[in-house]
Design an enzyme around this catalytic site. Sequence first.
Site, PDB file in Angstrom:
ATOM      1  N   SER A  66       0.834  -0.267  -5.166  1.00  0.00           N
ATOM      2  CA  SER A  66       2.020  -0.494  -4.396  1.00  0.00           C
ATOM      3  C   SER A  66       3.373   0.222  -4.966  1.00  0.00           C
ATOM      4  O   SER A  66       4.276   0.684  -4.296  1.00  0.00           O
ATOM      5  CB  SER A  66       2.344  -1.882  -3.948  1.00  0.00           C
ATOM      6  OG  SER A  66       1.672  -2.458  -3.144  1.00  0.00           O
ATOM      7  N   LYS A  69       4.273   3.229  -3.258  1.00  0.00           N
ATOM      8  CA  LYS A  69       5.452   3.122  -2.234  1.00  0.00           C
ATOM      9  C   LYS A  69       6.828   3.683  -2.556  1.00  0.00           C
ATOM     10  O   LYS A  69       7.502   3.898  -1.548  1.00  0.00           O
ATOM     11  CB  LYS A  69       5.456   1.652  -1.754  1.00  0.00           C
ATOM     12  CG  LYS A  69       4.007   1.126  -1.379  1.00  0.00           C
ATOM     13  CD  LYS A  69       4.287  -0.318  -1.067  1.00  0.00           C
ATOM     14  CE  LYS A  69       2.724  -1.077  -0.376  1.00  0.00           C
ATOM     15  NZ  LYS A  69       2.700  -2.374  -0.536  1.00  0.00           N
ATOM     16  N   TYR A 193      -2.676   6.057   3.342  1.00  0.00           N
ATOM     17  CA  TYR A 193      -2.110   4.894   2.530  1.00  0.00           C
ATOM     18  C   TYR A 193      -2.944   4.346   1.401  1.00  0.00           C
ATOM     19  O   TYR A 193      -2.477   4.397   0.553  1.00  0.00           O
ATOM     20  CB  TYR A 193      -1.815   3.813   3.672  1.00  0.00           C
ATOM     21  CG  TYR A 193      -1.579   2.381   3.037  1.00  0.00           C
ATOM     22  CD1 TYR A 193       0.056   2.265   2.643  1.00  0.00           C
ATOM     23  CD2 TYR A 193      -2.298   1.442   2.893  1.00  0.00           C
ATOM     24  CE1 TYR A 193       0.381   1.086   2.122  1.00  0.00           C
ATOM     25  CE2 TYR A 193      -1.888   0.156   2.530  1.00  0.00           C
ATOM     26  CZ  TYR A 193      -0.673   0.102   1.884  1.00  0.00           C
ATOM     27  OH  TYR A 193      -0.048  -1.188   1.280  1.00  0.00           O
ATOM     28  N   TYR A 241       7.732  -8.378  -3.912  1.00  0.00           N
ATOM     29  CA  TYR A 241       7.499  -9.257  -2.828  1.00  0.00           C
ATOM     30  C   TYR A 241       8.255 -10.568  -2.857  1.00  0.00           C
ATOM     31  O   TYR A 241       9.406 -10.586  -3.130  1.00  0.00           O
ATOM     32  CB  TYR A 241       6.199  -9.386  -2.691  1.00  0.00           C
ATOM     33  CG  TYR A 241       5.321  -8.075  -3.030  1.00  0.00           C
ATOM     34  CD1 TYR A 241       5.257  -7.273  -1.973  1.00  0.00           C
ATOM     35  CD2 TYR A 241       4.358  -8.094  -4.130  1.00  0.00           C
ATOM     36  CE1 TYR A 241       4.808  -6.108  -2.106  1.00  0.00           C
ATOM     37  CE2 TYR A 241       3.893  -6.783  -4.081  1.00  0.00           C
ATOM     38  CZ  TYR A 241       3.819  -5.718  -3.132  1.00  0.00           C
ATOM     39  OH  TYR A 241       3.357  -4.546  -3.376  1.00  0.00           O
ATOM     40  N   VAL A 259      -0.567  -4.234  -7.224  1.00  0.00           N
ATOM     41  CA  VAL A 259      -1.775  -5.352  -7.556  1.00  0.00           C
ATOM     42  C   VAL A 259      -2.656  -4.744  -8.567  1.00  0.00           C
ATOM     43  O   VAL A 259      -3.578  -5.366  -9.114  1.00  0.00           O
ATOM     44  CB  VAL A 259      -2.025  -5.822  -6.488  1.00  0.00           C
ATOM     45  CG1 VAL A 259      -1.300  -6.530  -5.559  1.00  0.00           C
ATOM     46  CG2 VAL A 259      -3.202  -4.571  -5.848  1.00  0.00           C
TER      47      VAL A 259
END
Length: 306
Positions: A66, A69, A193, A241, A259
């Site tokens: 992530s 992103k 993705y 998060y 992760v």
Amino acid sequence: MSADLLPALLEQINGDARRHADWGRVASYIPELACVDPAQFAISVCCVDGREYHAGDVGVGFSIQSVSKVFTLALALGRFGDGLWERVGKEPSGRAFNSIVQLEVEDGIPRNPFINAGAIVTTDAVLGSNAPRDTLGEILLFLREAAEDGDIHINDSVARSEYATGDRNFALAHFLRSCGNLHNSCDKVLGTYFHHCAIEMTTAQLARAARFLCGGFAGQRMIGIERVRSINALMMTCGHYDGSGAFAYRVGFPGKSGVGGGIMAVVPNVASIAVWSPGLDRYGNSQQGTAALERLSRDTGWSVFS
């Protein structure tokens, strides 16, 4: 703190990490990540004066997951500007990164671009009418230019592993599309993705790639300063998060986790940082990586709040 003291501090942090019996748990729901040894640690710091410092397993590449992103968001903002916020919000989610509950309640508008649903929308925006291969090439080019390193690649085995076990992400994508917030097919968007999440880097490469978000680095103006401010704000409030508030409290500067165990962090006008340890806490953030950044912040005095 004098930069001359950083090498000794990073070695202390590396030693502290390795003395812990509890490394956290790897992301076992992705088969390729499930077999990674959690007892690994690396940290890299790039200071605005051009000096770099490293400790631990800095030569080991890892899946940035992530953290990617952040780079797709930078590309999307460069292309669409504030128009992107019509499709994705800017607020913390307070829920797990792959939750579908909030998405349903809020009519298919993800809370922010760093939870999975938001990143899927951002990926769709960057894709536009292009082929996935071309979009992935654009993302890799951006990363290679930011890091000044052409040896950054996608781990195809990790991408295939994510695709094979990505049912929750497919559910999110189909829901987004049912709400009119996904313009390409679910297969096309998720194929892109999963592949950009499977980019593999070392902490040295990732810390260098983060310099454009730091300011103060000559020749590192990849995007406009207003976009840098937006991304750093989102990393501070949403980058970990439902553990983002705790990270901001403990560390005190923006960061984005993945992760795969990586965390990319920025101390504006001071340094860009990358840390990696694949064992995760209950929120899906690197357990030893977070502890390392807390120690770094405390001992250097680095914080956006001081």
